[in-house]
Design an enzyme around this catalytic site. Sequence first.
Site, PDB file in Angstrom:
ATOM      1  N   ALA A  37      13.239 -54.730 137.347  1.00 33.72           N
ATOM      2  CA  ALA A  37      13.236 -53.276 137.171  1.00 33.72           C
ATOM      3  C   ALA A  37      13.077 -52.938 135.702  1.00 33.72           C
ATOM      4  O   ALA A  37      13.279 -53.787 134.829  1.00 33.72           O
ATOM      5  CB  ALA A  37      14.532 -52.666 137.713  1.00 33.72           C
ATOM      6  N   GLU A  97      19.317 -40.036 136.266  1.00 34.65           N
ATOM      7  CA  GLU A  97      18.457 -41.188 136.496  1.00 34.65           C
ATOM      8  C   GLU A  97      17.959 -41.254 137.939  1.00 34.65           C
ATOM      9  O   GLU A  97      18.736 -41.249 138.892  1.00 34.65           O
ATOM     10  CB  GLU A  97      19.188 -42.486 136.171  1.00 34.65           C
ATOM     11  N   GLU A 121      12.872 -59.447 123.375  1.00 32.76           N
ATOM     12  CA  GLU A 121      13.813 -60.304 122.650  1.00 32.76           C
ATOM     13  C   GLU A 121      15.223 -60.237 123.243  1.00 32.76           C
ATOM     14  O   GLU A 121      15.928 -61.244 123.316  1.00 32.76           O
ATOM     15  CB  GLU A 121      13.850 -59.901 121.172  1.00 32.76           C
TER      16      GLU A 121
END
Length: 244
Positions: free
Chosen positions: A81, A124, A143
């Site tokens: 996701a 959301e 990263e």
Amino acid sequence: MQGDKIMGNMKLKKRNIIYRGKVFDIIVDELEYFDSGNHTIREVVEHPGGAVVLGVLPDNRIILIKQYRYPIDKFIYELPAGKLDYGEDPKVCAIRELEEETGFKPGKVELLTYIYTSPGFCSEKLYIYLAEDLQKRKQNLEEGELLSIEFKSIDEAVEMVLKGEIVDAKSIAGIMIGEKNLETAMGDEIKNGNRQFNVEMKKCIFKGCQGELEEISYYERNNWITVEYQCKKCKRKFTVKIET
């Protein structure tokens, strides 16, 4: 603000954005109730939303990731996701995130549903997709992403949900809805006579394979018997569910 915006049984008097972050903003709204005239506030986390992907491999296994999550300081199982860029098409986001996190690019992507994760305080909205016809590409992690990839049958994933081994809400929704979707699709194939396997003859007929089917798992849950077969020739897996 020109005029007061209506919000349910309240009027929005003033909006205060108290924090702008990389992932979300925090808003404090000042409101007034219609009937009493009393004043109140609502604290809202404004989030651009995201896309979740239930990726299905040619052998019918799905892709899970086991990812480190900083806020809870642990690794948890999830579906791939990612966050939407503002104004981004969720389908584009789903394709990008699946390839970045797992190295698989889908040839077919279908919207299953959408969910609101915490509508009591957060905006959301997550779009859940089914991705098929996967082709292996190159994984491209950021990263800060620390994760491993695992492959499970949809039935194994459902069992992990029921046993509390998968506790991520978006992933639970995607797996449980996906199971019904895949089960319906398989039922339609059988009903229409366009099957990829012949259980009675113990033969795989996916693209004319004709390989021998081997039973690799069998279990009963509630009123269902689930049997998983694997073709000895092409290694494709098939799940058969029988209502008892």
